[in-house]
Design a protein around this motif. Structure first.
Motif, PDB file in Angstrom:
ATOM      1  N   LEU A  54     -17.354  -5.748  30.667  1.00 21.83           N
ATOM      2  CA  LEU A  54     -17.060  -5.093  29.399  1.00 21.83           C
ATOM      3  C   LEU A  54     -16.562  -3.668  29.618  1.00 21.83           C
ATOM      4  O   LEU A  54     -15.621  -3.210  28.958  1.00 21.83           O
ATOM      5  N   SER A  55     -17.170  -2.948  30.561  1.00 23.81           N
ATOM      6  CA  SER A  55     -16.733  -1.577  30.831  1.00 23.81           C
ATOM      7  C   SER A  55     -15.319  -1.563  31.402  1.00 23.81           C
ATOM      8  O   SER A  55     -14.496  -0.706  31.062  1.00 23.81           O
ATOM      9  N   LEU A  56     -15.025  -2.537  32.276  1.00 25.76           N
ATOM     10  CA  LEU A  56     -13.692  -2.625  32.881  1.00 25.76           C
ATOM     11  C   LEU A  56     -12.634  -2.890  31.813  1.00 25.76           C
ATOM     12  O   LEU A  56     -11.602  -2.207  31.761  1.00 25.76           O
ATOM     13  N   LEU A  57     -12.891  -3.876  30.955  1.00 24.14           N
ATOM     14  CA  LEU A  57     -11.921  -4.216  29.919  1.00 24.14           C
ATOM     15  C   LEU A  57     -11.734  -3.057  28.941  1.00 24.14           C
ATOM     16  O   LEU A  57     -10.614  -2.779  28.510  1.00 24.14           O
ATOM     17  N   ALA A  58     -12.841  -2.386  28.603  1.00 22.72           N
ATOM     18  CA  ALA A  58     -12.748  -1.240  27.692  1.00 22.72           C
ATOM     19  C   ALA A  58     -11.935  -0.105  28.316  1.00 22.72           C
ATOM     20  O   ALA A  58     -11.121   0.541  27.634  1.00 22.72           O
ATOM     21  N   GLU A  59     -12.148   0.135  29.618  1.00 21.63           N
ATOM     22  CA  GLU A  59     -11.411   1.199  30.314  1.00 21.63           C
ATOM     23  C   GLU A  59      -9.924   0.867  30.395  1.00 21.63           C
ATOM     24  O   GLU A  59      -9.060   1.729  30.188  1.00 21.63           O
ATOM     25  N   ILE A  60      -9.603  -0.397  30.702  1.00 19.95           N
ATOM     26  CA  ILE A  60      -8.204  -0.822  30.776  1.00 19.95           C
ATOM     27  C   ILE A  60      -7.532  -0.666  29.410  1.00 19.95           C
ATOM     28  O   ILE A  60      -6.415  -0.152  29.297  1.00 19.95           O
ATOM     29  N   TYR A  61      -8.243  -1.100  28.378  1.00 22.67           N
ATOM     30  CA  TYR A  61      -7.660  -1.025  27.034  1.00 22.67           C
ATOM     31  C   TYR A  61      -7.413   0.419  26.601  1.00 22.67           C
ATOM     32  O   TYR A  61      -6.410   0.729  25.961  1.00 22.67           O
ATOM     33  N   SER A  62      -8.327   1.311  26.963  1.00 21.96           N
ATOM     34  CA  SER A  62      -8.204   2.703  26.517  1.00 21.96           C
ATOM     35  C   SER A  62      -7.176   3.503  27.327  1.00 21.96           C
ATOM     36  O   SER A  62      -6.660   4.508  26.842  1.00 21.96           O
ATOM     37  N   THR A  63      -6.877   3.062  28.559  1.00 20.62           N
ATOM     38  CA  THR A  63      -5.996   3.858  29.427  1.00 20.62           C
ATOM     39  C   THR A  63      -4.587   3.274  29.601  1.00 20.62           C
ATOM     40  O   THR A  63      -3.640   4.025  29.810  1.00 20.62           O
ATOM     41  N   PHE A  64      -4.438   1.963  29.528  1.00 21.70           N
ATOM     42  CA  PHE A  64      -3.118   1.365  29.720  1.00 21.70           C
ATOM     43  C   PHE A  64      -2.246   1.637  28.491  1.00 21.70           C
ATOM     44  O   PHE A  64      -2.724   1.564  27.359  1.00 21.70           O
ATOM     45  N   PRO A  65      -0.956   1.917  28.703  1.00 23.49           N
ATOM     46  CA  PRO A  65      -0.055   2.145  27.565  1.00 23.49           C
ATOM     47  C   PRO A  65       0.297   0.824  26.874  1.00 23.49           C
ATOM     48  O   PRO A  65       0.183  -0.254  27.458  1.00 23.49           O
ATOM     49  N   GLU A  66       0.739   0.931  25.624  1.00 26.71           N
ATOM     50  CA  GLU A  66       1.207  -0.251  24.905  1.00 26.71           C
ATOM     51  C   GLU A  66       2.466  -0.802  25.583  1.00 26.71           C
ATOM     52  O   GLU A  66       3.363  -0.057  25.943  1.00 26.71           O
ATOM     53  N   GLN A  67       2.521  -2.130  25.710  1.00 26.67           N
ATOM     54  CA  GLN A  67       3.645  -2.759  26.402  1.00 26.67           C
ATOM     55  C   GLN A  67       4.724  -3.250  25.436  1.00 26.67           C
ATOM     56  O   GLN A  67       5.874  -3.414  25.830  1.00 26.67           O
ATOM     57  N   LYS A  86     -25.271 -10.763  20.553  1.00 30.26           N
ATOM     58  CA  LYS A  86     -24.249 -10.947  19.516  1.00 30.26           C
ATOM     59  C   LYS A  86     -23.304  -9.743  19.465  1.00 30.26           C
ATOM     60  O   LYS A  86     -22.084  -9.906  19.338  1.00 30.26           O
ATOM     61  N   ALA A  87     -23.878  -8.544  19.595  1.00 28.55           N
ATOM     62  CA  ALA A  87     -23.046  -7.324  19.566  1.00 28.55           C
ATOM     63  C   ALA A  87     -22.077  -7.295  20.738  1.00 28.55           C
ATOM     64  O   ALA A  87     -20.915  -6.907  20.596  1.00 28.55           O
ATOM     65  N   LEU A  88     -22.569  -7.729  21.911  1.00 29.52           N
ATOM     66  CA  LEU A  88     -21.726  -7.741  23.110  1.00 29.52           C
ATOM     67  C   LEU A  88     -20.619  -8.779  22.974  1.00 29.52           C
ATOM     68  O   LEU A  88     -19.466  -8.535  23.349  1.00 29.52           O
ATOM     69  N   LEU A  89     -20.949  -9.955  22.416  1.00 28.79           N
ATOM     70  CA  LEU A  89     -19.943 -11.000  22.198  1.00 28.79           C
ATOM     71  C   LEU A  89     -18.859 -10.513  21.239  1.00 28.79           C
ATOM     72  O   LEU A  89     -17.667 -10.757  21.467  1.00 28.79           O
ATOM     73  N   ASN A  90     -19.267  -9.815  20.201  1.00 28.82           N
ATOM     74  CA  ASN A  90     -18.285  -9.280  19.246  1.00 28.82           C
ATOM     75  C   ASN A  90     -17.344  -8.296  19.924  1.00 28.82           C
ATOM     76  O   ASN A  90     -16.133  -8.277  19.650  1.00 28.82           O
ATOM     77  N   GLN A  91     -17.902  -7.478  20.832  1.00 26.06           N
ATOM     78  CA  GLN A  91     -17.085  -6.511  21.559  1.00 26.06           C
ATOM     79  C   GLN A  91     -16.088  -7.222  22.472  1.00 26.06           C
ATOM     80  O   GLN A  91     -14.914  -6.853  22.541  1.00 26.06           O
ATOM     81  N   ILE A  92     -16.553  -8.266  23.171  1.00 23.08           N
ATOM     82  CA  ILE A  92     -15.668  -9.027  24.064  1.00 23.08           C
ATOM     83  C   ILE A  92     -14.555  -9.694  23.263  1.00 23.08           C
ATOM     84  O   ILE A  92     -13.381  -9.664  23.649  1.00 23.08           O
ATOM     85  N   GLU A  93     -14.918 -10.305  22.135  1.00 21.42           N
ATOM     86  CA  GLU A  93     -13.923 -10.977  21.298  1.00 21.42           C
ATOM     87  C   GLU A  93     -12.862  -9.996  20.800  1.00 21.42           C
ATOM     88  O   GLU A  93     -11.669 -10.311  20.782  1.00 21.42           O
ATOM     89  N   SER A  94     -13.292  -8.799  20.424  1.00 23.13           N
ATOM     90  CA  SER A  94     -12.346  -7.786  19.943  1.00 23.13           C
ATOM     91  C   SER A  94     -11.371  -7.376  21.042  1.00 23.13           C
ATOM     92  O   SER A  94     -10.160  -7.266  20.817  1.00 23.13           O
ATOM     93  N   ILE A  95     -11.911  -7.165  22.249  1.00 18.45           N
ATOM     94  CA  ILE A  95     -11.060  -6.739  23.368  1.00 18.45           C
ATOM     95  C   ILE A  95     -10.075  -7.839  23.751  1.00 18.45           C
ATOM     96  O   ILE A  95      -8.898  -7.574  24.021  1.00 18.45           O
ATOM     97  N   VAL A  96     -10.539  -9.108  23.759  1.00 20.65           N
ATOM     98  CA  VAL A  96      -9.654 -10.232  24.085  1.00 20.65           C
ATOM     99  C   VAL A  96      -8.473 -10.276  23.114  1.00 20.65           C
ATOM    100  O   VAL A  96      -7.326 -10.523  23.503  1.00 20.65           O
TER     101      VAL A  96
END
Length: 513
Positions: free
Chosen positions: A264-277, A301-311
């Motif tokens: 979750l931390s990896l995906l959040a970091e990638i999402y926050s730092t990578f530019p829009e493609q 449940k909170a963690l699943l919601n976070q994963i679903e949002s990032i996906v």
């Protein structure tokens, strides 16, 4: 035109693509491989995520390996979660085999043994590039979700982060966070109450217990510095091939909390730092998550919601996520609905629940006049799979039972000697494997507490000194009072020897009478 020729045209017409693509194998009809009926996956749609599923021993890992190799060859970096420990062989070329030659002759693709640029990463004490992140980088919201905190407890975490921001206290590792929690309800209770309101000891105690649980799964190795820069996942070698980054996770299978925390931390970091493609012709990075059920089974449940949002959101950053698991039902419906590519290896129907799962799995694929999907799912051989991708317009390609191509690299692990050689040549090992424990909240708060204790001791000593001076002053006055009393004429007469003898004489005579 016979059925075989009609099928050949059906596959090729449905797999036309104007852009670049990965040929993963050749389509099969009635158990026979149709040579040159290539099943293609367009690079343009690889950020639409995907699934590789199937029973144990059906070839999921080899399909993952084939995808990673071909992406690397196209200059696209890859990140692999190696749970079983059998992916390091990507760094060495395949020795070849007559069965591989026979398979590729049936498919219509030449077989070329190759090694690939590989970086070995680790979350634990295993050898490899150390992956770390700081507590501050997580932030209060993500940390609260990982710890599965209540609303009140999440509020405490938010206050803790605010206090550290206001007082310039870096929160780098778990000992920093534990220290500030303890400080908030002990030495710094008054300070916190005045500035942020009362913090319940019950809340901080509960949060501390959740942190201890995380520590027991090895999170103390993950939290800290030097923090890993996700841009280092995007490296290209001198030949223009993307690096295949392999995270060794063989020793954390029984620590799913750590695994999901990292992911979750990896995906959040990638999402926050990578530019829009935007509408790119190729992905920026492709991530394969092996044994994906480890994330979902233990997630709150909170963690699943976070994963679903990032996906749902991360594909706009040019990142494709591919979940590798035994059964598609291991993946939540909300995530499964976001997966454009499906490579489904054989499923086994040993129980009534298995048959029900197969029926549900078959419904995830487009209808085909050439296949009874439920029947095909149980009759596929090793290295064969049902494949359904998205074309460049986002439409499902024809469903194809596919003879999958063989990996070009070794289908086995590296020896200790080969692994040591690979690590000795790594630039990232030199960059990240030095442990840094700079001054942070733990040290600064200890210093603050020691200073407060020193001032308190000084104040106590001052008060004791004043009390001692008062006592001495009283002692000095006491003899003066006695002397003045002794000089009093009445007292002097009453205490004289003559007076005392006279009194005793009178008493004696009275008694004799």
């Amino acid at each position: 035109m016979d059925k075989k020729e009609t099928f050949f045209n059906y596959i090729n017409e449905g797999n036309t693509t104007k852009g670049d693509f990965i040929p993963v194998g050749a389509a099969m009809l009635d158990g026979e491989t149709i040579t040159n009926a290539f099943v293609k996956i367009p690079l343009k749609t690889l950020n639409r995520h995907g699934l590789i599923a199937g029973a144990t021993g059906t070839g999921k890992t080899k399909s993952l390996q084939v995808m990673a190799e071909n992406l690397s060859d196209k200059g696209i970096p890859v990140l692999l979660m190696d749970i079983k420990g059998d992916l390091s062989g990507l760094a060495q070329a395949s020795p070849g085999n007559p069965k591989i030659d026979e398979r590729h002759a049936q498919i219509g693709l030449p077989f070329e043994p190759k090694s690939f640029p590989v970086e070995i990463l680790t979350l634990s004490e295993q050898d490899g590039v150390r992956l770390r992140a700081t507590i501050s980088e997580f932030g209060p919201v993500l940390l609260s979700r990982i710890l599965d905190l209540s609303e009140a407890q999440s509020g405490v975490v938010a206050v803790i982060f605010q206090y550290c921001d206001d007082n310039k206290l870096p929160i780098l590792d778990l000992k920093d966070f534990k220290k500030i929690l303890q400080y908030a309800t002990k030495e710094g209770k008054k300070e916190f109450t005045e500035a942020y309101g009362h913090i319940s000891t019950a809340s901080t105690g509960s949060i501390l217990r959740k942190i201890v649980e995380l520590e027991q799964q090895g999170a103390d190795l993950f939290f800290g510095e030097t923090s890993f820069d996700v841009d280092d996942l995007l490296r290209i070698d001198r030949d223009g091939r993307g690096y295949i980054n392999i995270i060794r996770l063989t020793d954390i299978q029984d620590r799913p909390k750590l695994f999901s925390t990292f992911m979750l931390s990896l995906l959040a970091e990638i999402y926050s730092t990578f530019p829009e493609q935007g509408d790119s012709d190729r992905p920026e990075l492709v991530i394969f998550i092996d044994e994906a059920h480890l994330i979902f089974n233990e997630a709150s449940k909170a963690l699943l919601n976070q994963i679903e949002s990032i996906v749902k959101l991360i594909r706009s950053k040019g990142v494709g996520l591919y979940f590798v698991t035994q059964n598609p039902t291991d993946v939540p419906e909300a995530v499964l609905s976001q997966l454009g590519l499906k490579i489904q290896h054989a499923l086994r129907a040993f129980t009534a629940n298995d048959r029900k799962a197969i029926k549900m799995t078959a419904q995830n694929y487009p209808d085909s006049e050439y296949y009874d999907t439920e029947t095909v799912l149980t009759s596929l051989g090793i290295g064969e799979a049902l494949v359904s991708a998205l074309d460049e317009k986002g439409r499902p390609t024809p469903l194809a039972a596919t003879m999958m191509r063989a990996p070009m690299s070794r289908m086995d692990v590296l020896t200790d000697s080969e692994l040591n050689t690979l690590l000795s040549q790594s630039k990232l090992v030199k960059k990240y494997n030095e442990t840094i424990d700079r001054e942070s909240a733990y040290e600064l708060l200890n210093e603050k507490i020691e200073q407060a204790e020193a001032e308190e001791a000084k104040e106590n000593a001052k008060q004791e000194l004043e009390a001692l001076k008062k006592a001495e002053s009283k002692q000095k006055k006491a003899p003066t009072t006695r002397r003045s009393t002794a000089m009093n004429p009445v007292v002097k007469v009453l205490t004289s020897a003559t007076f005392i003898r006279s009194v005793f004489g009178i008493l004696t005579r009275a008694m004799k009478k």
